[in-house]
Scaffold this motif. Sequence first.
Motif, PDB file in Angstrom:
ATOM      1  N   VAL A 132     -32.553  71.960-110.722  1.00  0.00           N
ATOM      2  CA  VAL A 132     -33.686  72.804-111.119  1.00  0.00           C
ATOM      3  C   VAL A 132     -33.296  74.269-111.147  1.00  0.00           C
ATOM      4  N   PHE A 133     -32.475  74.682-110.209  1.00  0.00           N
ATOM      5  CA  PHE A 133     -32.224  76.111-110.023  1.00  0.00           C
ATOM      6  C   PHE A 133     -30.816  76.521-110.450  1.00  0.00           C
ATOM      7  N   GLN A 134     -30.269  75.852-111.463  1.00  0.00           N
ATOM      8  CA  GLN A 134     -28.950  76.218-111.973  1.00  0.00           C
ATOM      9  C   GLN A 134     -28.988  77.557-112.698  1.00  0.00           C
ATOM     10  N   ASN A 135     -30.056  77.765-113.452  1.00  0.00           N
ATOM     11  CA  ASN A 135     -30.212  79.016-114.194  1.00  0.00           C
ATOM     12  C   ASN A 135     -31.692  79.276-114.432  1.00  0.00           C
ATOM     13  N   LEU A 136     -31.998  80.429-114.966  1.00  0.00           N
ATOM     14  CA  LEU A 136     -33.391  80.832-115.141  1.00  0.00           C
ATOM     15  C   LEU A 136     -34.097  79.973-116.183  1.00  0.00           C
ATOM     16  N   VAL A 137     -33.405  79.584-117.249  1.00  0.00           N
ATOM     17  CA  VAL A 137     -34.011  78.755-118.296  1.00  0.00           C
ATOM     18  C   VAL A 137     -34.433  77.401-117.730  1.00  0.00           C
ATOM     19  N   SER A 138     -33.536  76.770-116.950  1.00  0.00           N
ATOM     20  CA  SER A 138     -33.853  75.492-116.324  1.00  0.00           C
ATOM     21  C   SER A 138     -35.017  75.618-115.354  1.00  0.00           C
ATOM     22  N   CYS A 139     -35.028  76.698-114.621  1.00  0.00           N
ATOM     23  CA  CYS A 139     -36.093  76.953-113.646  1.00  0.00           C
ATOM     24  C   CYS A 139     -37.456  77.050-114.344  1.00  0.00           C
ATOM     25  N   LYS A 140     -37.507  77.803-115.437  1.00  0.00           N
ATOM     26  CA  LYS A 140     -38.754  77.945-116.188  1.00  0.00           C
ATOM     27  C   LYS A 140     -39.200  76.612-116.791  1.00  0.00           C
ATOM     28  N   ARG A 141     -38.236  75.864-117.331  1.00  0.00           N
ATOM     29  CA  ARG A 141     -38.568  74.592-117.960  1.00  0.00           C
ATOM     30  C   ARG A 141     -39.166  73.607-116.969  1.00  0.00           C
TER      31      ARG A 141
END
Length: 404
Positions: A66-75
């Motif tokens: 989930v928290f690999q990057n900001l895009v994944s976090c938002k998704r």
Amino acid sequence: CSCYYIANKIVASHITQCLHSLLHVLQARNRMEPDRPIGYGAFGVVWSVTDPRDGRKVALKKMPNVFQNLVSCKRVFRELRMLCFFKHDNVLSALDILQPPQIDCFEEIYVITELMQSDLHKVIVSPQPLTTDHIKVFLYQILRGLKYLHSAGILHRDIKPGNLLVNSNCLLKICDFGLARVEEPDPSRHMTQEVVTQYYRAPEVLMGSRHYGSAIDVWSVGCIFAELLGRRILFQAQSPIQQLDLITDLLGTPPLSAMASACEGARAHILRGPHKPPSLSVLYMLSDGATHEAVHLLCRMLVFDPAKRISGSDALSHPYLDEGRLRYHTCMCQCCYSVPSGRVYTRDFEPPADRNFSHSYDNSLLSVWQGKELIHHFITEHQQGKRVPLCINPQSAAFKTFIR
């Protein structure tokens, strides 16, 4: 209902070796263990589990990385909020969320949803016959759920048979909102083309349109409708270019007005090819169920120009779906009920969402840590006042298989 046989036969043929579920209680917290895998997707894995609080079989979806990057976090946060927002019989929603660990150890999310027995893809490829009644009641539920999503301002962006869960009583729910997002009203705002499984991808997406709307979901439903009738994928190509060629083989060469939002390369590809007349009459050869009414509705969905494509709401008013609506509300839905004097029907058979889904948080998320804090707070707040929270038993053999 013959779908009872379909679903159970399909599920039985795909079950892996069952793992015994052990129930543990530790400091008033129940530990949940996976029983068997039931599905894998681009953004997670789903297992059948037993809820130790009541013994009910439910589905557990793991959202990893989930928290690999900001895009994944938002998704992931968007999908999580959607699952908690949905309140509709034909849209899968979250029943619960497993209790997260301390924020420093918080890396993945586990969501509990209703357990469904199969999906429409498995039903279509099975040898079991599909009657016209089955097709009508399935199509009615797809469009009913789609109307709800679109009225909330949500584009699913990956409608396909594998994302339509079904039960033995033919109840259907739309699932997998990993690619879903809020519809963008501003045509100058660019949207990604990396959406929708290719076979169900609308022409405007194939042609590189930088902005699209809810019509892309309706196109996908049209492809599924044809697949239900013919028991084969309507546009099965090896590449997006070939996919576009198959579409124009059926619908004919589109006018320039229908390609207004297309990229130059896609428009040039269409124009330098030979002019193709429409050949919609081949739709009558899909099956005996491809009646005039069925083909008429199908042709309203499979329109090249998204501006002229029928909406999900209007499609529900088509006469072809009258029998599906009657069957669903007579014995399948939860919005109508029976009394000794007869059946009491709801006022609105296809209710819209009571409000729009809010995505105001999207622009406020500026870092992964901020997203982690926000998601952790959302889950904790969501659990307030509910039953005893659940957590995973990390020592079980089943869980070790699950995380692999």
